[in-house]
Design an enzyme around this catalytic site. Structure first.
Site, PDB file in Angstrom:
ATOM      1  N   SER A   1       0.799  -1.222   0.000  1.00  0.00           N
ATOM      2  CA  SER A   1       0.000   0.000   0.000  1.00  0.00           C
ATOM      3  C   SER A   1       0.833   1.274   0.000  1.00  0.00           C
ATOM      4  CB  SER A   1      -0.958  -0.005   1.193  1.00  0.00           C
ATOM      5  OG  SER A   1      -0.258  -0.158   2.404  1.00  0.00           O
TER       6      SER A   1
ATOM      7  N   HIS B   1      -5.254  -3.261  -3.029  1.00  0.00           N
ATOM      8  CA  HIS B   1      -4.865  -2.308  -4.087  1.00  0.00           C
ATOM      9  C   HIS B   1      -4.762  -2.933  -5.473  1.00  0.00           C
ATOM     10  CE1 HIS B   1      -4.234   0.876  -1.179  1.00  0.00           C
ATOM     11  NE2 HIS B   1      -3.727  -0.061  -0.391  1.00  0.00           N
TER      12      HIS B   1
ATOM     13  N   LYS C   1     -11.861   0.847  -2.263  1.00  0.00           N
ATOM     14  CA  LYS C   1     -10.800   1.455  -3.082  1.00  0.00           C
ATOM     15  C   LYS C   1     -11.258   1.485  -4.545  1.00  0.00           C
ATOM     16  CE  LYS C   1      -7.661   1.018   0.591  1.00  0.00           C
ATOM     17  NZ  LYS C   1      -7.057   0.115   1.545  1.00  0.00           N
TER      18      LYS C   1
HETATM   19  C1  LIG Z   1      -7.077  -0.018   3.009  1.00  0.00           C
HETATM   20  C2  LIG Z   1      -6.441  -1.293   3.327  1.00  0.00           C
HETATM   21  C3  LIG Z   1      -7.005  -2.172   4.246  1.00  0.00           C
HETATM   22  C4  LIG Z   1      -8.190  -1.802   5.082  1.00  0.00           C
HETATM   23  O1  LIG Z   1      -9.362  -1.825   4.353  1.00  0.00           O
HETATM   24  P1  LIG Z   1     -10.575  -0.956   4.883  1.00  0.00           P
HETATM   25  O2  LIG Z   1     -11.746  -1.482   4.141  1.00  0.00           O
HETATM   26  O3  LIG Z   1     -10.239   0.451   4.559  1.00  0.00           O
HETATM   27  O4  LIG Z   1     -10.661  -1.191   6.355  1.00  0.00           O
HETATM   28  C5  LIG Z   1      -6.418  -3.391   4.432  1.00  0.00           C
HETATM   29  N1  LIG Z   1      -5.297  -3.728   3.757  1.00  0.00           N
HETATM   30  C6  LIG Z   1      -4.715  -2.902   2.886  1.00  0.00           C
HETATM   31  C7  LIG Z   1      -3.471  -3.330   2.179  1.00  0.00           C
HETATM   32  C8  LIG Z   1      -5.261  -1.652   2.657  1.00  0.00           C
HETATM   33  O5  LIG Z   1      -4.655  -0.811   1.826  1.00  0.00           O
END
Ligand SMILES: *Cc1c(COP(=O)(O)O)cnc(C)c1O
Length: 390
Positions: free
Chosen positions: A176, A204, A236
């Site tokens: 991330s 991602h 996302k």
């Molecule tokens: C954003 C993210 C999460 C968390 O997901 P949410 O739905 O925002 O709680 C978990 N793992 C990674 C790699 C992320 O980028």
């Protein structure tokens, strides 16, 4: 009792203090904060779906049909037709027997790891894994062992002495804060040899990479066995909210029984699931969106290279520019902000000490001229602030 004010002040002095900004309208590449317009390179809305008219229509339709709140946990009366239909469609999309919705990705990771590992077990994690995977291992009570970033020798060295107890390897699919992809096939073969689970967090990659946006996990591990578990988020590239875990029938039923972040929480609003079904359709059909996104990534990287802006080896929408010092990263981000451009400074403890960076994220909605504007302003800010270093 700890003195909160003193420790907050100390955090401020170390340039690690974090604050929020309040958006006046919807998430987009142009956003409004405090009455000012900004060109944003901060969101994870990679396909520009978060405020897409088709999703808004689907969300309203979902609210008309299912109301706003789910009113109960999934195992009581909170599980609606909208959730069920979405789970089936997600499982079909990633070609796994079952999928299970969670309220957030954070909760999904906590739920899976704690359901599969506990005291006496070992969880092996990449050093650069997302905080939710790290917290998941800690909460589970298993021993957390971290291996060097995407380093299979390091992983195998830590895996080999493990003789008793269950073992789970967990990795981000696309990291991330760095944007690089994990070597999933090698991880899967290490997991298979070690008789351990492999949990891949494709937050991602899902929607962005792989055929029809099925993700990095699907791209690499479509034919992997039941030990390979996918977790992906919907907040996302999908532009909505929530997350899911996909795997075997027995895995999903185990999570339904034992994942505490699934059992002991209210089901997310069904209208969100309803809108996510439309998002899934748009992702499936989203070849043009992914082409635009890819074109912006290439344009940004070529431009940055010409300007001598230091990039990292990433071909995903996450394009970090390493600065090193947290204060300098913050000053760069502030200088860009004054010029109407939003780029987040990422500082420790989110990233290791000495690797503070600007985290630039690109979206299918960025026009070529907007990418060019970012490059021009980055160039000016870099020479103003980091002149000495260059
Ligand atoms: C954003 C993210 C999460 C968390 O997901 P949410 O739905 O925002 O709680 C978990 N793992 C990674 C790699 C992320 O980028």
């Amino acid at each position: 009792m700890q003195d909160l004010v003193t420790s907050l002040n100390e955090r401020r002095q170390r340039k690690l203090y974090r604050t929020r900004q309040t958006l006046e309208g919807s998430q987009d590449v142009v956003i409004h904060v405090d009455g000012r317009e900004y060109l944003s390179f901060c969101s994870n809305d990679y396909l520009g779906l978060a405020a897409h008219p088709r999703l808004i229509t689907a969300f309203k339709e979902g609210a008309d049909r299912f109301g706003v709140g789910s009113g109960a946990a999934h195992l009581i009366t909170g599980h609606s037709y909208a959730h069920q239909a979405l789970e089936e469609e997600l499982a079909d999309f990633v070609e796994r027997p079952r999928a299970l919705l969670f309220s957030t990705g954070y909760m999904a990771n906590l739920g899976v790891v704690s359901a599969l590992a506990g005291r006496g077990d070992v969880v092996l994690e990449d050093r650069l894994n997302h905080a939710s995977l790290i917290d998941a291992a800690r909460l589970s009570g298993a021993q957390l062992v971290r291996y060097r970033h995407s380093d299979m020798n390091s992983l195998r060295r830590k895996l080999s002495p493990i003789e008793t107890g269950a073992c789970l390897i967990a990795s981000d699919g696309v990291f991330s804060m760095d944007g690089d992809r994990a070597p999933l096939r090698e991880l899967a073969s290490a997991a298979e040899q070690g008789g351990s689970w492999l949990l891949v967090d494709d937050a991602h990659g899902f929607g962005v990479l792989g055929p029809d946006g099925r993700g990095w996990f699907f791209d690499q591990l479509a034919h992997a066995g039941d030990e390979a578990i996918l977790m992906a988020t919907l907040g996302k590239a999908f532009g909505t909210f929530g997350a899911f875990v996909a795997g075997s029938e027995a895995l999903i039923e185990t999570l339904v029984q034992h994942a505490r972040t699934f059992v002991y929480t209210t089901a997310p609003p069904p209208a969100v699931a309803w809108a996510t079904r439309t998002a899934l359709q748009m992702v499936r059909e989203g070849h043009d969106l992914r082409d635009n996104l890819h074109a912006s990534i290439v344009r940004f990287r070529q431009g940055a290279e010409q300007l001598g802006i230091p990039l990292m080896p990433s071909d995903t929408p996450i394009q970090p520019v390493i600065v090193g010092d947290a204060g300098a990263a913050l000053r760069l981000s502030e200088a860009l902000r004054e010029r109407g451009i939003l780029v987040t400074a990422i500082r420790p403890p989110t990233v290791p000490e000495g690797t503070a960076r600007l985290r630039i994220t690109l979206s299918a909605r960025h026009a070529p001229q907007q990418v060019d504007r970012l490059l021009a302003e980055l160039n000016v800010s870099f020479s103003e602030i980091l002149d000495v270093a260059r």
